[in-house]
Design a protein around this motif. Structure first.
Motif, PDB file in Angstrom:
ATOM      1  N   GLN A   1       0.684  -1.136   0.039  1.00  0.00           N
ATOM      2  CA  GLN A   1       0.098  -0.194   0.154  1.00  0.00           C
ATOM      3  C   GLN A   1       0.734   1.282   0.194  1.00  0.00           C
ATOM      4  OE1 GLN A   1      -3.194  -0.247   3.129  1.00  0.00           O
ATOM      5  NE2 GLN A   1      -4.126   1.239   2.478  1.00  0.00           N
ATOM      6  N   TRP A   2       0.519   2.155  -0.825  1.00  0.00           N
ATOM      7  CA  TRP A   2       1.077   3.474  -0.745  1.00  0.00           C
ATOM      8  C   TRP A   2       0.155   4.521  -0.310  1.00  0.00           C
ATOM      9  CZ3 TRP A   2       5.958   4.879  -2.207  1.00  0.00           C
ATOM     10  CH2 TRP A   2       6.527   4.138  -3.112  1.00  0.00           C
ATOM     11  N   PHE A   3       0.852   5.379   0.731  1.00  0.00           N
ATOM     12  CA  PHE A   3       0.197   6.275   1.421  1.00  0.00           C
ATOM     13  C   PHE A   3       0.862   7.680   1.229  1.00  0.00           C
ATOM     14  CE2 PHE A   3      -2.581   3.775   4.257  1.00  0.00           C
ATOM     15  CZ  PHE A   3      -1.786   2.724   4.424  1.00  0.00           C
ATOM     16  N   ARG A   4      -0.038   8.790   1.249  1.00  0.00           N
ATOM     17  CA  ARG A   4       0.602  10.271   1.503  1.00  0.00           C
ATOM     18  C   ARG A   4       0.401  10.797   2.917  1.00  0.00           C
ATOM     19  NH1 ARG A   4      -0.822  15.386  -2.425  1.00  0.00           N
ATOM     20  NH2 ARG A   4      -0.532  16.963  -0.875  1.00  0.00           N
ATOM     21  N   GLN A   5       1.288  11.498   3.289  1.00  0.00           N
ATOM     22  CA  GLN A   5       1.155  12.072   4.610  1.00  0.00           C
ATOM     23  C   GLN A   5       1.399  13.723   4.398  1.00  0.00           C
ATOM     24  OE1 GLN A   5       3.597  10.723   7.928  1.00  0.00           O
ATOM     25  NE2 GLN A   5       1.769  11.333   9.404  1.00  0.00           N
ATOM     26  N   ASP A   6       0.435  14.423   4.736  1.00  0.00           N
ATOM     27  CA  ASP A   6       0.815  15.991   4.725  1.00  0.00           C
ATOM     28  C   ASP A   6       1.213  16.213   6.202  1.00  0.00           C
ATOM     29  OD1 ASP A   6      -1.736  15.736   2.763  1.00  0.00           O
ATOM     30  OD2 ASP A   6      -0.184  16.997   2.174  1.00  0.00           O
TER      31      ASP A   6
ATOM     32  N   GLN B   1       2.391  18.372  -9.377  1.00  0.00           N
ATOM     33  CA  GLN B   1       1.787  19.655  -9.201  1.00  0.00           C
ATOM     34  C   GLN B   1       2.367  20.216  -7.829  1.00  0.00           C
ATOM     35  OE1 GLN B   1      -2.309  19.033  -9.315  1.00  0.00           O
ATOM     36  NE2 GLN B   1      -2.343  18.702 -11.542  1.00  0.00           N
ATOM     37  N   PRO B   2       2.289  21.360  -7.467  1.00  0.00           N
ATOM     38  CA  PRO B   2       2.756  21.629  -6.109  1.00  0.00           C
ATOM     39  C   PRO B   2       1.957  21.261  -4.995  1.00  0.00           C
ATOM     40  CG  PRO B   2       2.826  23.602  -7.452  1.00  0.00           C
ATOM     41  CD  PRO B   2       2.131  22.524  -8.152  1.00  0.00           C
ATOM     42  N   GLY B   3       0.661  20.739  -5.336  1.00  0.00           N
ATOM     43  CA  GLY B   3      -0.096  19.996  -4.361  1.00  0.00           C
ATOM     44  C   GLY B   3       0.083  18.633  -4.025  1.00  0.00           C
ATOM     45  N   ASP B   4       1.237  18.077  -4.861  1.00  0.00           N
ATOM     46  CA  ASP B   4       1.557  16.872  -4.668  1.00  0.00           C
ATOM     47  C   ASP B   4       2.641  16.752  -3.615  1.00  0.00           C
ATOM     48  OD1 ASP B   4       1.320  16.302  -8.169  1.00  0.00           O
ATOM     49  OD2 ASP B   4      -0.006  15.883  -6.598  1.00  0.00           O
ATOM     50  N   SER B   5       3.043  17.815  -3.138  1.00  0.00           N
ATOM     51  CA  SER B   5       4.195  18.051  -2.009  1.00  0.00           C
ATOM     52  C   SER B   5       3.618  17.578  -0.730  1.00  0.00           C
ATOM     53  CB  SER B   5       4.683  19.453  -1.899  1.00  0.00           C
ATOM     54  OG  SER B   5       4.989  20.170  -2.982  1.00  0.00           O
ATOM     55  N   ALA B   6       4.215  16.229  -0.171  1.00  0.00           N
ATOM     56  CA  ALA B   6       4.137  15.735   0.878  1.00  0.00           C
ATOM     57  C   ALA B   6       5.054  14.453   1.089  1.00  0.00           C
ATOM     58  CB  ALA B   6       2.652  15.063   0.827  1.00  0.00           C
ATOM     59  N   THR B   7       4.826  13.769   2.053  1.00  0.00           N
ATOM     60  CA  THR B   7       5.543  12.619   2.275  1.00  0.00           C
ATOM     61  C   THR B   7       4.786  11.536   1.881  1.00  0.00           C
ATOM     62  OG1 THR B   7       6.926  13.595   4.247  1.00  0.00           O
ATOM     63  CG2 THR B   7       6.949  11.171   3.934  1.00  0.00           C
ATOM     64  N   TYR B   8       5.514  10.488   1.081  1.00  0.00           N
ATOM     65  CA  TYR B   8       5.054   9.223   0.401  1.00  0.00           C
ATOM     66  C   TYR B   8       5.582   7.935   1.184  1.00  0.00           C
ATOM     67  CZ  TYR B   8       2.722  12.231  -2.896  1.00  0.00           C
ATOM     68  OH  TYR B   8       2.030  13.291  -3.447  1.00  0.00           O
ATOM     69  N   LEU B   9       4.754   7.445   1.742  1.00  0.00           N
ATOM     70  CA  LEU B   9       5.062   6.131   2.654  1.00  0.00           C
ATOM     71  C   LEU B   9       4.727   4.743   1.874  1.00  0.00           C
ATOM     72  CD1 LEU B   9       3.899   7.405   6.044  1.00  0.00           C
ATOM     73  CD2 LEU B   9       6.421   7.069   5.150  1.00  0.00           C
ATOM     74  N   CYS B  10       5.272   3.819   1.870  1.00  0.00           N
ATOM     75  CA  CYS B  10       5.008   2.608   1.286  1.00  0.00           C
ATOM     76  C   CYS B  10       4.829   1.500   2.643  1.00  0.00           C
ATOM     77  CB  CYS B  10       5.825   1.874   0.018  1.00  0.00           C
ATOM     78  SG  CYS B  10       7.432   1.507   0.759  1.00  0.00           S
ATOM     79  N   ALA B  11       4.025   0.721   2.571  1.00  0.00           N
ATOM     80  CA  ALA B  11       3.799  -0.335   3.394  1.00  0.00           C
ATOM     81  C   ALA B  11       3.509  -1.631   3.268  1.00  0.00           C
ATOM     82  CB  ALA B  11       2.942   0.095   4.565  1.00  0.00           C
ATOM     83  N   VAL B  12       3.800  -2.620   4.071  1.00  0.00           N
ATOM     84  CA  VAL B  12       3.397  -4.212   3.396  1.00  0.00           C
ATOM     85  C   VAL B  12       3.144  -4.630   4.525  1.00  0.00           C
ATOM     86  CG1 VAL B  12       4.925  -4.314   1.431  1.00  0.00           C
ATOM     87  CG2 VAL B  12       5.823  -5.246   3.807  1.00  0.00           C
ATOM     88  N   PRO B  13       1.960  -5.573   4.566  1.00  0.00           N
ATOM     89  CA  PRO B  13       1.776  -6.656   6.031  1.00  0.00           C
ATOM     90  C   PRO B  13       2.360  -7.533   6.234  1.00  0.00           C
ATOM     91  CG  PRO B  13       0.343  -6.900   3.843  1.00  0.00           C
ATOM     92  CD  PRO B  13       1.339  -5.956   3.464  1.00  0.00           C
ATOM     93  N   SER B  14       2.403  -8.036   7.434  1.00  0.00           N
ATOM     94  CA  SER B  14       3.335  -9.115   7.835  1.00  0.00           C
ATOM     95  C   SER B  14       2.401 -10.333   7.539  1.00  0.00           C
ATOM     96  CB  SER B  14       3.285  -9.042   9.507  1.00  0.00           C
ATOM     97  OG  SER B  14       3.975  -7.874   9.773  1.00  0.00           O
TER      98      SER B  14
END
Lengths: 115, 112
Positions: free
Chosen positions: A34-39, A81-94
């Protein structure tokens, strides 16, 4: 133990550029990624979930790919776009029995899109 | 609107005090989770619950406690035994394994 690495840790690009964020994981026996975005100061927003049987998943200008055998996923952002500015996280389930999927996260890529 | 609500947004704790963070979801999800986020580190799992009246320790459970008396609610108590509680706390939920996880907006806890 699963380990998730994201490279680069930070990225600055001019508006309109296409870009790729990388995620690698050590244990290829995953159900999905899963990919996430965090502002800043906010919670996580789910962007894309890609199942282990899939190779790609798309949502608007975002495209995620998954290569289980090599332990890699990429998140492609088109026409940034400037609105894409954020931290992007990926995660995998155990790998886990039962109903809960505990996630292992990377430390994220901090993206800045400049005008 | 379906989602996960965390409260409060900001919380201050004095030394030796227990504090409780609230997490409520109306997504009808079975599983709920608590993660801790520190600067420069990935999110780490504190506790998770697969079903009402059942919960399991995650990777960093020491100094924390939880309860799951209702499907919608999964409160986290940060006890005085947690020596470094200042962090950003995130609650999440999901349906059975292999499905998408959804997160709340987080609670920032600071020790004063």
């Amino acid at each position: 133990k699963q380990e998730v690495t994201q490279i680069p840790a930070a990225l600055s690009v001019p508006e309109g550029e296409n870009l790729v964020l990388n995620c690698s994981f050590t244990d290829s026996a995953i159900y999905n990624l899963q990919w996430f975005r965090q502002d800043p100061g906010k919670g996580l927003t789910s962007l894309l979930l890609i199942q282990s049987s899939q190779r790609e998943q798309t949502s608007g200008r975002l495209n995620a790919s998954l290569d289980k055998s090599s332990g890699r996923s990429t998140l492609y952002i088109a026409a940034s776009q400037p609105g894409d500015s954020a931290t992007y996280l990926c995660a995998v389930p155990s790998f886990n029995t039962g109903t809960a999927s505990k996630l292992t996260f990377g430390t994220g890529t901090r993206l800045q899109v400049t005008l | 609107d379906g989602g996960i609500t965390q409260s409060p947004k900001y919380l201050f704790r004095k030394e030796g005090q227990n504090v409780t963070l609230s997490c409520e979801q109306n997504l009808n999800h079975d599983a709920m989770y608590w993660y801790r986020q520190d600067p420069g580190q990935g999110l780490r799992l504190i506790y998770y619950s697969q079903i009402v009246n059942d919960f399991q320790k995650g990777d960093i459970a020491e100094g924390y406690s939880v309860s799951r008396e209702k499907k919608e609610s999964f409160p986290l108590t940060v006890t005085s035994a947690q020596k470094n509680p200042t962090a950003f706390y995130l609650c999440a939920s999901s349906m059975p394994e292999n499905t998408e996880a959804f997160f709340g907006q987080g609670t920032r806890l600071t020790v004063v």
